[in-house]
Design an enzyme around this catalytic site. Structure first.
Site, short mmCIF file in Angstrom:
data_model
loop_
_atom_site.label_atom_id
_atom_site.label_comp_id
_atom_site.label_asym_id
_atom_site.label_seq_id
_atom_site.Cartn_x
_atom_site.Cartn_y
_atom_site.Cartn_z
N LYS A 116 0.84 -1.21 0.00
CA LYS A 116 0.00 0.00 0.00
C LYS A 116 0.87 1.25 0.00
O LYS A 116 0.55 2.23 -0.66
CB LYS A 116 -0.92 0.01 1.23
CG LYS A 116 -2.10 -0.95 1.13
CD LYS A 116 -3.09 -0.68 2.26
CE LYS A 116 -4.11 -1.78 2.38
NZ LYS A 116 -4.97 -1.60 3.58
N LYS A 199 -8.19 -11.48 -8.09
CA LYS A 199 -9.36 -11.48 -7.22
C LYS A 199 -10.22 -10.25 -7.51
O LYS A 199 -9.68 -9.17 -7.79
CB LYS A 199 -8.78 -11.43 -5.79
CG LYS A 199 -9.75 -11.45 -4.66
CD LYS A 199 -8.98 -11.61 -3.35
CE LYS A 199 -9.65 -10.79 -2.26
NZ LYS A 199 -9.07 -10.95 -0.95
N LYS A 202 -12.51 -3.78 -5.40
CA LYS A 202 -13.08 -2.47 -5.71
C LYS A 202 -12.05 -1.54 -6.36
O LYS A 202 -12.41 -0.57 -7.00
CB LYS A 202 -13.65 -1.83 -4.44
CG LYS A 202 -12.61 -1.57 -3.36
CD LYS A 202 -13.21 -0.79 -2.21
CE LYS A 202 -12.15 -0.41 -1.18
NZ LYS A 202 -11.90 -1.45 -0.19
#
Ligand code: TRP
Length: 333
Positions: A116, A199, A202
């Site tokens: 991240k 996967k 969003k």
């Protein structure tokens, strides 16, 4: 273990306007299932959400929508404890204590943080994002959770939680239950429609079915799902990821096995498979969206349900924090 039932705790971030098909079929269905056999605590983790910048109005709205969707999915707020993390101050309080038990190097090894932080640009990540897994450990340890249903991507955070619990117990005496990860491997794994080896997420909206989207958009997305040129419907996620994903989606939405679904498509073309996927998904998404909207239309009742959840959560969390403070040598107030 309360009432002989294992205690289960899980959390979901309020960081989207709508949950997606993968959230529902992978995680939330499992939550619904577990509420009967376990003493279940489900948390909308808004403290985790602010580890990256959020606008206040959006966060408020998304927290309400997330809570409503957990209930719409079938989690019964009278049976399970559904609550908003920031309404239970013990989470932030225990997180501080656990931060003081965590090595800087240990926290630096968390791969999700590294991923991240790399995406946000060098030096831009907050210290909160760095300590995210320690707050997650606090969520779990406050409730003496025996099992933590999560996806594979949370395995490292669960290991850290177990290490912190064990370490604290060794340093200060038995205080926390050491939880087991409960990786939801048997839950449906829903892939991205546009990129079926990844996967559903969003963060790639092109291949993501948002359950509260208009049915027309859901239909359009499923119809443009990536398939292949084999022309045969099989369930073989390695060789035919796109087709197998559609089969898996139909199976999960209609409570069948993928093998059973495949048997309908002998000599049938992909166009029909996609049509059936649209029908199967809408049969789940439309009532889900309706139920969510009904709940959101009654803010007083929604607030009442949140207050019930927060009170029940605090009743479980406060004694754990008190015991922790006592063990640390904090003078009683
Ligand atoms: N990190 C989890 C996720 O991204 C969300 C989460 C926060 C969680 N606290 C938790 C999951 C406690 C399980 C238990 O999916």
């Amino acid at each position: 273990m309360a009432q002989g039932k294992p205690r289960v705790l899980s959390g979901i971030q309020p960081t989207a306007d709508s949950f997606h098909l993968g959230n529902l079929l992978g995680a939330l269905r499992n939550w619904v299932h577990l509420q009967q056999e376990a003493d279940a605590y489900y948390c909308i983790v808004d403290l985790h959400a602010i580890t990256v910048p959020q606008s206040a109005d959006t966060l408020r709205e998304r927290t309400l929508v997330s809570f409503a969707q957990v209930v719409a999915a079938g989690v019964d707020p009278e049976q399970a404890c559904v609550f908003v993390q920031s309404q239970v101050p013990e989470h932030a309080q225990l997180a501080w204590v656990l931060m003081c038990q965590t090595g800087f190097g240990e926290a630096s090894r968390m791969t999700q943080f590294k991923d991240k932080a790399a995406k946000g640009g060098a030096g831009q990540a907050s210290v909160g994002l760095f300590t995210y897994p320690i707050l997650q450990a606090a969520d779990i340890l406050l409730y003496h959770a025996d099992r933590v249903p999560v996806g594979e991507d949370q395995r490292q955070h669960l290991e850290l939680t177990r290490d912190l619990a064990t370490r604290f117990n060794q340093r200060y005496g038995p205080t926390f239950t050491v939880p087991q990860a409960y990786i939801m491997a048997h839950g449906a794994k829903i892939a991205d429609l546009a990129e079926p080896t990844a996967k559903m997420s969003k963060s790639s909206p092109a291949g993501c079915v948002f359950l509260l989207d208009p049915p027309k958009r859901i239909e359009k997305q499923l119809k443009s799902a990536v398939t292949d040129s084999e022309g045969v419907v099989r369930f073989d996620p390695e060789r035919q990821p796109g087709v197998s994903n559609l089969v898996g989606i139909i199976a999960a939405c209609t409570d069948r096995t993928p093998q059973d679904v495949v048997s309908d498509y002998d000599g049938v073309l992909y166009g029909q498979l996609k049509k059936d996927a649209v029908e199967a998904v809408l049969s789940v998404a439309v009532p889900f969206a309706e139920r969510t909207r009904e709940l959101l239309a009654d803010p007083t009742e929604l607030e009442r349900l949140m207050a019930v959840g927060a009170a029940k959560a605090r009743a479980a969390a406060a004694p754990t924090l008190a015991k922790t403070y006592e063990a640390l040598g904090f003078v009683r107030g």
